[in-house]
Write a protein that holds these residues in place. Structure first.
Motif, PDB file in Angstrom:
ATOM      1  N   LEU A  64       0.829  -1.202   0.000  1.00  0.00           N
ATOM      2  CA  LEU A  64       0.000   0.000   0.000  1.00  0.00           C
ATOM      3  C   LEU A  64       0.864   1.253   0.000  1.00  0.00           C
ATOM      4  CD1 LEU A  64      -2.903   1.043   0.068  1.00  0.00           C
ATOM      5  CD2 LEU A  64      -2.767   1.028   2.571  1.00  0.00           C
ATOM      6  N   ARG A  65       1.957   1.219   0.749  1.00  0.00           N
ATOM      7  CA  ARG A  65       2.881   2.356   0.757  1.00  0.00           C
ATOM      8  C   ARG A  65       3.477   2.572  -0.629  1.00  0.00           C
ATOM      9  NH1 ARG A  65       8.771   2.691   3.616  1.00  0.00           N
ATOM     10  NH2 ARG A  65       9.033   1.018   2.111  1.00  0.00           N
ATOM     11  N   ALA A  66       3.799   1.474  -1.326  1.00  0.00           N
ATOM     12  CA  ALA A  66       4.334   1.582  -2.686  1.00  0.00           C
ATOM     13  C   ALA A  66       3.306   2.235  -3.606  1.00  0.00           C
ATOM     14  CB  ALA A  66       4.710   0.197  -3.206  1.00  0.00           C
ATOM     15  N   SER A 117       4.680   8.503 -11.052  1.00  0.00           N
ATOM     16  CA  SER A 117       5.862   7.945 -11.706  1.00  0.00           C
ATOM     17  C   SER A 117       6.481   6.896 -10.784  1.00  0.00           C
ATOM     18  CB  SER A 117       6.877   9.047 -12.003  1.00  0.00           C
ATOM     19  OG  SER A 117       8.156   8.516 -12.277  1.00  0.00           O
ATOM     20  N   VAL A 118       6.805   5.722 -11.353  1.00  0.00           N
ATOM     21  CA  VAL A 118       7.462   4.688 -10.559  1.00  0.00           C
ATOM     22  C   VAL A 118       8.884   5.098 -10.222  1.00  0.00           C
ATOM     23  CG1 VAL A 118       8.266   2.290 -10.551  1.00  0.00           C
ATOM     24  CG2 VAL A 118       6.024   2.842 -11.524  1.00  0.00           C
ATOM     25  N   SER A 119       9.586   5.725 -11.165  1.00  0.00           N
ATOM     26  CA  SER A 119      10.990   6.091 -10.927  1.00  0.00           C
ATOM     27  C   SER A 119      11.099   7.136  -9.819  1.00  0.00           C
ATOM     28  CB  SER A 119      11.638   6.612 -12.215  1.00  0.00           C
ATOM     29  OG  SER A 119      10.950   7.739 -12.719  1.00  0.00           O
ATOM     30  N   ARG A 120      10.226   8.156  -9.860  1.00  0.00           N
ATOM     31  CA  ARG A 120      10.288   9.178  -8.808  1.00  0.00           C
ATOM     32  C   ARG A 120       9.879   8.599  -7.458  1.00  0.00           C
ATOM     33  NH1 ARG A 120       8.036  12.833 -12.807  1.00  0.00           N
ATOM     34  NH2 ARG A 120       5.965  12.530 -11.903  1.00  0.00           N
ATOM     35  N   ALA A 121       8.881   7.719  -7.475  1.00  0.00           N
ATOM     36  CA  ALA A 121       8.445   7.091  -6.230  1.00  0.00           C
ATOM     37  C   ALA A 121       9.550   6.221  -5.643  1.00  0.00           C
ATOM     38  CB  ALA A 121       7.191   6.259  -6.471  1.00  0.00           C
ATOM     39  N   LEU A 172       9.618  -1.720  -6.536  1.00  0.00           N
ATOM     40  CA  LEU A 172       8.381  -0.962  -6.389  1.00  0.00           C
ATOM     41  C   LEU A 172       7.316  -1.454  -7.374  1.00  0.00           C
ATOM     42  CD1 LEU A 172       7.876   1.268  -4.330  1.00  0.00           C
ATOM     43  CD2 LEU A 172       8.109   2.942  -6.161  1.00  0.00           C
ATOM     44  N   SER A 173       7.728  -1.719  -8.600  1.00  0.00           N
ATOM     45  CA  SER A 173       6.789  -2.236  -9.597  1.00  0.00           C
ATOM     46  C   SER A 173       6.215  -3.574  -9.175  1.00  0.00           C
ATOM     47  CB  SER A 173       7.485  -2.370 -10.957  1.00  0.00           C
ATOM     48  OG  SER A 173       7.867  -1.110 -11.465  1.00  0.00           O
ATOM     49  N   GLN A 174       7.046  -4.429  -8.605  1.00  0.00           N
ATOM     50  CA  GLN A 174       6.587  -5.732  -8.144  1.00  0.00           C
ATOM     51  C   GLN A 174       5.610  -5.592  -6.979  1.00  0.00           C
ATOM     52  OE1 GLN A 174       6.910  -8.867  -9.272  1.00  0.00           O
ATOM     53  NE2 GLN A 174       7.891  -7.945 -11.079  1.00  0.00           N
TER      54      GLN A 174
END
Length: 318
Positions: free
Chosen positions: A19-21, A30-34, A45-47
């Motif tokens: 949930l935090r992800a 954005s996944v990269s910024r996150a 993070l994607s997983q």
């Protein structure tokens, strides 16, 4: 707007890390910024996001293309995750002191570029490590961004009253008219409203507060311009005025110096035709550390209002 409850299935618990992800990705779009924000790798993070979606049989983003856009289910979950992490901040603050803002992101939606810039400048001076993102739209658009959890705070003129939101007054402003520097009234101290009967009026889109207030002013005076031309941005209207296409109404904060343009107060607009601007947040986010800091800064900006706010001593600075 009715909000449909999110169901993840009976007896299926939500993994807090997943949930935090999701929450970080939603905030950053954005996944990269996150990943940088959480100090983890992008694949990790994607997983985690994928595991959350698969475990509960939901799709939280419309696609994986950047900038990421939340699905309807994602928007609902994000509103809930905001409450969760806001409560977590409140608990941490109560038990262990102030919550730091380092590494967080403040998303501002505003219908006024000058006031957005003013808030950004003041906030950045105090919190240079906080990432800032600003989106500009009309008042209706920025309130909708706030409603859909796409912004943390909004600067909006005369926003609708709604218990969903909390409001802090920021400014009050007066209407002025922009005319070409060579206009016959360029040397006047005030523009006579009756003169509009021989002018082409450049107007904003239908949802614009500037248009609504200026049309009320014209209707009250029972006059009608020769013609009207609709243009959707302040910048285009200012340039068209400078080129002699017509005249246009603005609020004084939207009237930057330009040797090709003269801005004049409007006869009959002294009372009853003003604009009030507010900083707005979701009520349940009012006590979050990030929003509390924004609202504290708002108090320091109020004295810069073009028209003095009740109980606030006006100071120069605009």
């Amino acid at each position: 707007m009715a909000t449909k409850a999110i169901s993840f299935g009976t007896g299926v618990s939500v993994n807090f890390q997943h949930l935090r992800a999701f929450h970080a990705i939603a905030v950053e779009a954005s996944v990269s910024r996150a990943a940088r924000r959480l100090n983890v790798s992008q694949p990790t993070l994607s997983q985690q996001l994928k595991a959350l979606e698969e475990r509960h049989g939901v799709s939280l983003f419309e696609s994986r293309k950047s900038p990421l856009k939340l699905s309807e289910t994602g928007k609902q979950l994000f509103r809930l995750s905001q409450k969760l992490f806001s409560a977590s901040d409140d608990i941490s603050e109560m038990l262990g002191g102030a919550v730091g803002l380092d590494g967080t992101t403040l998303r501002i939606a505003s219908d006024s570029p000058p006031y957005a810039a003013q808030l950004v400048a003041a906030f950045h001076r105090l919190h240079p490590t906080v990432q800032l993102r600003v989106r500009i739209g009309n008042a209706r658009e920025v309130i909708e961004q706030l409603r859909q959890a796409e912004a943390d705070v909004a600067i909006a003129s005369d926003p609708p009253g709604d218990t969903l939101f909390a409001y802090e007054p920021l400014y009050a402003d007066r209407i002025v008219i922009a005319i070409p520097a060579g206009h016959e009234f360029a040397g006047a101290t005030c523009f006579p409203l009756a003169a509009l009967q021989s002018e082409t009026l450049l107007i904003r889109e239908e949802t614009s507060r500037t248009r609504a207030i200026s049309q009320s002013l014209i209707a009250a005076a029972e006059i009608e311009p020769v013609a009207t031309i609709e243009m959707h941005t302040r910048e285009v209207i200012r340039e068209a005025v400078a080129l002699g296409v017509g005249v246009g109404f603005f609020f004084s904060c939207e009237a930057p110096p330009d040797p090709r343009i003269v801005y004049l107060p409007v006869e009959g607009a002294e009372v009853g035709f003003r604009l009030s601007g507010y900083v707005v947040c979701l009520t349940d986010r009012r006590r979050s550390a990030l929003v509390r800091e924004v609202m504290a800064i708002v108090e320091t900006l109020r004295p810069l209002s073009p028209v003095a706010l009740p109980g606030v001593e006006k100071r120069s600075g605009r």
